[in-house]
Design an enzyme around this catalytic site. Structure first.
Site, PDB file in Angstrom:
ATOM      1  N   ARG A 119      11.325  -7.388   7.250  1.00  0.00           N
ATOM      2  CA  ARG A 119      11.638  -5.967   7.087  1.00  0.00           C
ATOM      3  C   ARG A 119      12.595  -5.490   8.191  1.00  0.00           C
ATOM      4  NH1 ARG A 119       6.420  -2.745   5.448  1.00  0.00           N
ATOM      5  NH2 ARG A 119       5.911  -2.679   7.647  1.00  0.00           N
TER       6      ARG A 119
ATOM      7  N   ARG B 122      -2.136  -7.617  13.970  1.00  0.00           N
ATOM      8  CA  ARG B 122      -2.576  -6.507  13.119  1.00  0.00           C
ATOM      9  C   ARG B 122      -3.493  -7.002  12.003  1.00  0.00           C
ATOM     10  NH1 ARG B 122       2.989  -4.056  11.365  1.00  0.00           N
ATOM     11  NH2 ARG B 122       1.824  -2.503  10.204  1.00  0.00           N
TER      12      ARG B 122
ATOM     13  N   ARG C  97      11.238  -3.049  13.519  1.00  0.00           N
ATOM     14  CA  ARG C  97      10.315  -2.173  14.243  1.00  0.00           C
ATOM     15  C   ARG C  97       9.420  -2.999  15.155  1.00  0.00           C
ATOM     16  NH1 ARG C  97       7.430   1.747  10.022  1.00  0.00           N
ATOM     17  NH2 ARG C  97       5.922   0.113  10.384  1.00  0.00           N
TER      18      ARG C  97
ATOM     19  N   LYS D  41       0.821  -1.200   0.000  1.00  0.00           N
ATOM     20  CA  LYS D  41       0.000   0.000   0.000  1.00  0.00           C
ATOM     21  C   LYS D  41       0.865   1.265   0.000  1.00  0.00           C
ATOM     22  CE  LYS D  41      -2.235   0.065   3.781  1.00  0.00           C
ATOM     23  NZ  LYS D  41      -2.024   1.148   4.746  1.00  0.00           N
TER      24      LYS D  41
ATOM     25  N   ARG E  40     -10.282   3.330   9.452  1.00  0.00           N
ATOM     26  CA  ARG E  40      -9.975   1.940   9.779  1.00  0.00           C
ATOM     27  C   ARG E  40     -11.196   1.153  10.261  1.00  0.00           C
ATOM     28  NH1 ARG E  40      -4.217   1.565  10.471  1.00  0.00           N
ATOM     29  NH2 ARG E  40      -4.368  -0.438  11.509  1.00  0.00           N
TER      30      ARG E  40
END
Ligand SMILES: [Zn+2]
Length: 216
Positions: free
Chosen positions: A127, A171, A160, A13, A88
């Site tokens: 990541r 999530r 992160r 995204k 959201r």
């Protein structure tokens, strides 16, 4: 051009958003980035927001809606905007409609990018981010030359807090529970564009631009 871009974390995204804001010369409004800035500036709102984000939970709607209202009072949104990570849930979508109504604005498109959970987990848990300059790497797709060290500044590469596999799963669950109804909310508006996040970035972007062209 007023656009919302939607999709689970890790679907590509952010990359698509960057291409769209360049093509249309509009600001990229990410509530996640605004919260991170507020935290860096040591504001109370920023600290509250981070405590939710670190747990993989949504920041309370009243805080988020207020931040969006403030952002839309700045002059750069007169020519349009791209919202990323908002709304959201249904409550936020309804609040957003009220904010837009007050301004006499209408959305042009809601872009919904989808792909499988397996691909998302693979993408996010690999990541790594440079602590110093913020450069982003991926253990498989875009590894640094030296393990754990930034190519650009020799900074330390970290994962992160909200990129760990456990948090990603949480999530995703929150995403499907709360955000999928938002897709239902916009489905009837006739401005939905569905895109396939497993496609190459260039193909995905071309498909989206074609759909936007046919729509407006
Ligand atoms: Zn660096």
């Amino acid at each position: 051009m007023r656009i919302i871009i939607m999709g689970p974390p890790g679907v590509g995204k952010g990359t698509e958003a960057e291409l769209l804001i360049k093509d249309f010369n509009i600001p990229h409004i990410s509530t996640g980035n605004i919260f991170r800035e507020l935290y860096r500036d040591k504001t109370t709102v920023g600290k509250i927001a981070k405590s939710y984000i670190d747990k993989g939970e949504l920041v309370p709607d009243d805080i988020t809606n207020e931040i969006v209202r403030n952002r839309l009072s700045k002059p750069d949104v007169e020519k349009g905007f791209l919202f990323d990570g908002y709304p959201r849930n249904i409550e936020q979508a309804e609040a957003f409609d009220r904010i837009l109504d007050e301004k006499g604005w209408k959305l042009n498109a809601v872009i919904n990018i989808q792909t499988s959970d397996e691909l998302i987990i693979k993408r996010i848990s690999g990541r790594r981010v440079c602590e110093d300059c913020g450069s982003i790497y991926h253990l498989e797709n875009n590894p640094p030359e030296i393990d754990g060290v930034c190519d650009k500044c020799d900074g330390n590469l970290i994962q992160r807090d909200d990129d760990s596999q456990e948090t990603v799963l949480r999530r995703l669950r929150i995403y499907y529970d709360q955000t999928e109804p938002v897709i239902g909310y916009y489905k009837h508006s006739g401005i939905m564009i569905n895109a396939d996040g497993s496609n190459a970035i260039s193909k995905n972007h071309a498909d989206i631009m074609k759909a936007l062209g046919e729509m407006n």
